[in-house]
Design a protein around this motif. Structure first.
Motif, PDB file in Angstrom:
ATOM      1  N   LYS A   7       0.840  -1.490  -0.144  1.00 19.53           N
ATOM      2  CA  LYS A   7      -0.040  -0.082  -0.157  1.00 19.53           C
ATOM      3  C   LYS A   7       0.888   1.265   0.041  1.00 19.53           C
ATOM      4  CE  LYS A   7      -4.162  -1.685   2.233  1.00 19.53           C
ATOM      5  NZ  LYS A   7      -4.858  -1.856   3.301  1.00 19.53           N
ATOM      6  N   ALA A   8       1.978   1.225   0.564  1.00 22.76           N
ATOM      7  CA  ALA A   8       2.927   2.375   0.807  1.00 22.76           C
ATOM      8  C   ALA A   8       3.521   2.666  -0.536  1.00 22.76           C
ATOM      9  CB  ALA A   8       3.937   2.176   1.863  1.00 22.76           C
ATOM     10  N   GLU A   9       3.955   1.392  -1.160  1.00 22.46           N
ATOM     11  CA  GLU A   9       4.429   1.854  -2.627  1.00 22.46           C
ATOM     12  C   GLU A   9       3.551   2.226  -3.311  1.00 22.46           C
ATOM     13  OE1 GLU A   9       6.141  -2.307  -3.458  1.00 22.46           O
ATOM     14  OE2 GLU A   9       7.931  -1.826  -2.224  1.00 22.46           O
ATOM     15  N   ALA A  10       2.374   1.840  -3.271  1.00 19.33           N
ATOM     16  CA  ALA A  10       1.264   2.035  -4.374  1.00 19.33           C
ATOM     17  C   ALA A  10       1.109   3.663  -4.167  1.00 19.33           C
ATOM     18  CB  ALA A  10       0.006   1.282  -4.263  1.00 19.33           C
ATOM     19  N   ALA A  13       3.758   5.863  -5.463  1.00 19.73           N
ATOM     20  CA  ALA A  13       3.800   5.626  -6.886  1.00 19.73           C
ATOM     21  C   ALA A  13       2.780   6.577  -7.535  1.00 19.73           C
ATOM     22  CB  ALA A  13       3.710   4.368  -7.492  1.00 19.73           C
ATOM     23  N   GLU A  14       1.546   6.707  -6.780  1.00 18.71           N
ATOM     24  CA  GLU A  14       0.269   7.326  -7.071  1.00 18.71           C
ATOM     25  C   GLU A  14       0.747   8.955  -6.674  1.00 18.71           C
ATOM     26  OE1 GLU A  14      -4.157   8.429  -6.145  1.00 18.71           O
ATOM     27  OE2 GLU A  14      -3.110   6.441  -5.393  1.00 18.71           O
ATOM     28  N   ALA A  15       1.652   9.055  -5.746  1.00 20.21           N
ATOM     29  CA  ALA A  15       2.163  10.600  -5.347  1.00 20.21           C
ATOM     30  C   ALA A  15       3.276  10.961  -6.442  1.00 20.21           C
ATOM     31  CB  ALA A  15       2.873  10.414  -3.851  1.00 20.21           C
ATOM     32  N   ALA A  16       3.920  10.061  -6.853  1.00 17.28           N
ATOM     33  CA  ALA A  16       4.938  10.598  -7.833  1.00 17.28           C
ATOM     34  C   ALA A  16       4.087  10.988  -9.151  1.00 17.28           C
ATOM     35  CB  ALA A  16       5.876   9.634  -8.068  1.00 17.28           C
ATOM     36  N   VAL A  17       3.265  10.087  -9.698  1.00 20.58           N
ATOM     37  CA  VAL A  17       2.395  10.276 -10.573  1.00 20.58           C
ATOM     38  C   VAL A  17       1.620  11.772 -10.721  1.00 20.58           C
ATOM     39  CG1 VAL A  17       0.499   9.566 -12.132  1.00 20.58           C
ATOM     40  CG2 VAL A  17       2.119   7.970 -11.491  1.00 20.58           C
ATOM     41  N   VAL A  22       0.971  17.355 -11.540  1.00 19.38           N
ATOM     42  CA  VAL A  22       0.781  18.758 -10.890  1.00 19.38           C
ATOM     43  C   VAL A  22       2.147  19.789 -11.409  1.00 19.38           C
ATOM     44  CG1 VAL A  22       1.197  20.204  -8.816  1.00 19.38           C
ATOM     45  CG2 VAL A  22      -0.427  18.009  -8.934  1.00 19.38           C
ATOM     46  N   GLN A  23       3.230  19.179 -11.678  1.00 11.57           N
ATOM     47  CA  GLN A  23       4.317  19.902 -12.302  1.00 11.57           C
ATOM     48  C   GLN A  23       3.829  20.282 -13.668  1.00 11.57           C
ATOM     49  OE1 GLN A  23       7.767  17.592 -11.710  1.00 11.57           O
ATOM     50  NE2 GLN A  23       8.216  18.377  -9.748  1.00 11.57           N
ATOM     51  N   VAL A  24       3.421  19.436 -14.549  1.00 12.98           N
ATOM     52  CA  VAL A  24       2.893  19.615 -15.785  1.00 12.98           C
ATOM     53  C   VAL A  24       1.740  20.712 -15.800  1.00 12.98           C
ATOM     54  CG1 VAL A  24       1.876  18.689 -17.849  1.00 12.98           C
ATOM     55  CG2 VAL A  24       3.663  17.451 -16.776  1.00 12.98           C
ATOM     56  N   ALA A  25       0.912  20.580 -14.912  1.00  6.81           N
ATOM     57  CA  ALA A  25      -0.258  21.570 -14.804  1.00  6.81           C
ATOM     58  C   ALA A  25       0.361  22.962 -14.606  1.00  6.81           C
ATOM     59  CB  ALA A  25      -1.345  21.090 -13.788  1.00  6.81           C
ATOM     60  N   LEU A  26       1.439  23.135 -13.708  1.00  3.97           N
ATOM     61  CA  LEU A  26       2.019  24.249 -13.155  1.00  3.97           C
ATOM     62  C   LEU A  26       2.951  24.913 -14.218  1.00  3.97           C
ATOM     63  CD1 LEU A  26       3.091  23.566  -9.605  1.00  3.97           C
ATOM     64  CD2 LEU A  26       1.065  25.180 -10.413  1.00  3.97           C
ATOM     65  N   ALA A  27       3.463  24.076 -15.199  1.00  5.62           N
ATOM     66  CA  ALA A  27       4.335  24.432 -16.280  1.00  5.62           C
ATOM     67  C   ALA A  27       3.258  25.230 -17.216  1.00  5.62           C
ATOM     68  CB  ALA A  27       5.041  23.442 -16.864  1.00  5.62           C
ATOM     69  N   ALA A  28       2.064  24.402 -17.570  1.00 13.75           N
ATOM     70  CA  ALA A  28       1.206  24.937 -18.414  1.00 13.75           C
ATOM     71  C   ALA A  28       0.457  26.282 -17.912  1.00 13.75           C
ATOM     72  CB  ALA A  28      -0.101  23.783 -18.490  1.00 13.75           C
ATOM     73  N   VAL A  29       0.487  26.639 -16.717  1.00 11.91           N
ATOM     74  CA  VAL A  29      -0.135  27.843 -16.117  1.00 11.91           C
ATOM     75  C   VAL A  29       0.861  28.861 -16.420  1.00 11.91           C
ATOM     76  CG1 VAL A  29      -0.622  28.920 -13.980  1.00 11.91           C
ATOM     77  CG2 VAL A  29      -1.812  26.650 -14.649  1.00 11.91           C
ATOM     78  N   GLU A  30       2.196  28.622 -15.981  1.00 12.97           N
ATOM     79  CA  GLU A  30       3.120  29.563 -16.358  1.00 12.97           C
ATOM     80  C   GLU A  30       3.643  29.902 -17.601  1.00 12.97           C
ATOM     81  OE1 GLU A  30       5.168  31.209 -13.978  1.00 12.97           O
ATOM     82  OE2 GLU A  30       3.836  30.505 -12.564  1.00 12.97           O
ATOM     83  N   LEU A  31       3.202  28.964 -18.738  1.00 13.01           N
ATOM     84  CA  LEU A  31       3.211  29.324 -20.220  1.00 13.01           C
ATOM     85  C   LEU A  31       2.136  30.283 -20.636  1.00 13.01           C
ATOM     86  CD1 LEU A  31       4.413  26.090 -22.012  1.00 13.01           C
ATOM     87  CD2 LEU A  31       5.561  28.231 -21.857  1.00 13.01           C
ATOM     88  N   ALA A  32       0.939  29.829 -19.992  1.00 14.53           N
ATOM     89  CA  ALA A  32      -0.102  30.825 -20.203  1.00 14.53           C
ATOM     90  C   ALA A  32       0.156  32.199 -19.781  1.00 14.53           C
ATOM     91  CB  ALA A  32      -1.330  30.123 -19.599  1.00 14.53           C
ATOM     92  N   LYS A  33       0.655  32.199 -18.698  1.00 19.55           N
ATOM     93  CA  LYS A  33       1.010  33.762 -17.930  1.00 19.55           C
ATOM     94  C   LYS A  33       1.703  34.190 -18.986  1.00 19.55           C
ATOM     95  CE  LYS A  33       0.205  32.681 -13.077  1.00 19.55           C
ATOM     96  NZ  LYS A  33       0.790  32.503 -11.773  1.00 19.55           N
TER      97      LYS A  33
END
Length: 105
Positions: A7-10, A13-17, A22-33
């Motif tokens: 359960k901890a590994e899953a 892994a889910e947190a990493a995904v 979240v990082q991709v979304a933040l990058a998209a927001v920064e590009l939009a700005k």
């Protein structure tokens, strides 16, 4: 124990995904700005075309045209003055002839 470890590994892994998403979304927001800020930083474009500065040849041509036009206006003014003098002399001569006719000469 393996069950909580799995359960901890899953969860890790889910947190990493999720973190990557979240990082991709933040990058998209920064590009939009950045995309919104670029037009604001550029100077506003005006609606007409800017003409290049005139060359010295063009200025010489304009000066020559003004000089020729000025000379033409001067000659036209002289012609009008000469016509006015001629009409005045004609009027004086006709008046003199009219007076002579009235006197009976």
């Amino acid at each position: 124990m393996s069950d909580p470890l799995a359960k901890a590994e899953a969860a890790a892994a889910e947190a990493a995904v999720n973190t990557a998403a979240v990082q991709v979304a933040l990058a998209a927001v920064e590009l939009a700005k950045l995309a919104q800020q670029k037009p604001a930083e550029q100077p506003a474009a005006c609606g007409h075309q800017h003409r290049q500065n005139r060359s010295s040849g063009e200025w010489l041509g304009i000066g020559a045209a003004v000089c020729v036009g000025g000379v033409g206006i001067a000659f036209a003014s002289m012609a009008i003055a000469i016509c006015g003098i001629a009409v005045s002399i004609l009027a004086l001569v006709l008046r003199s002839i009219w007076k002579d006719i009235q006197k009976g000469h």
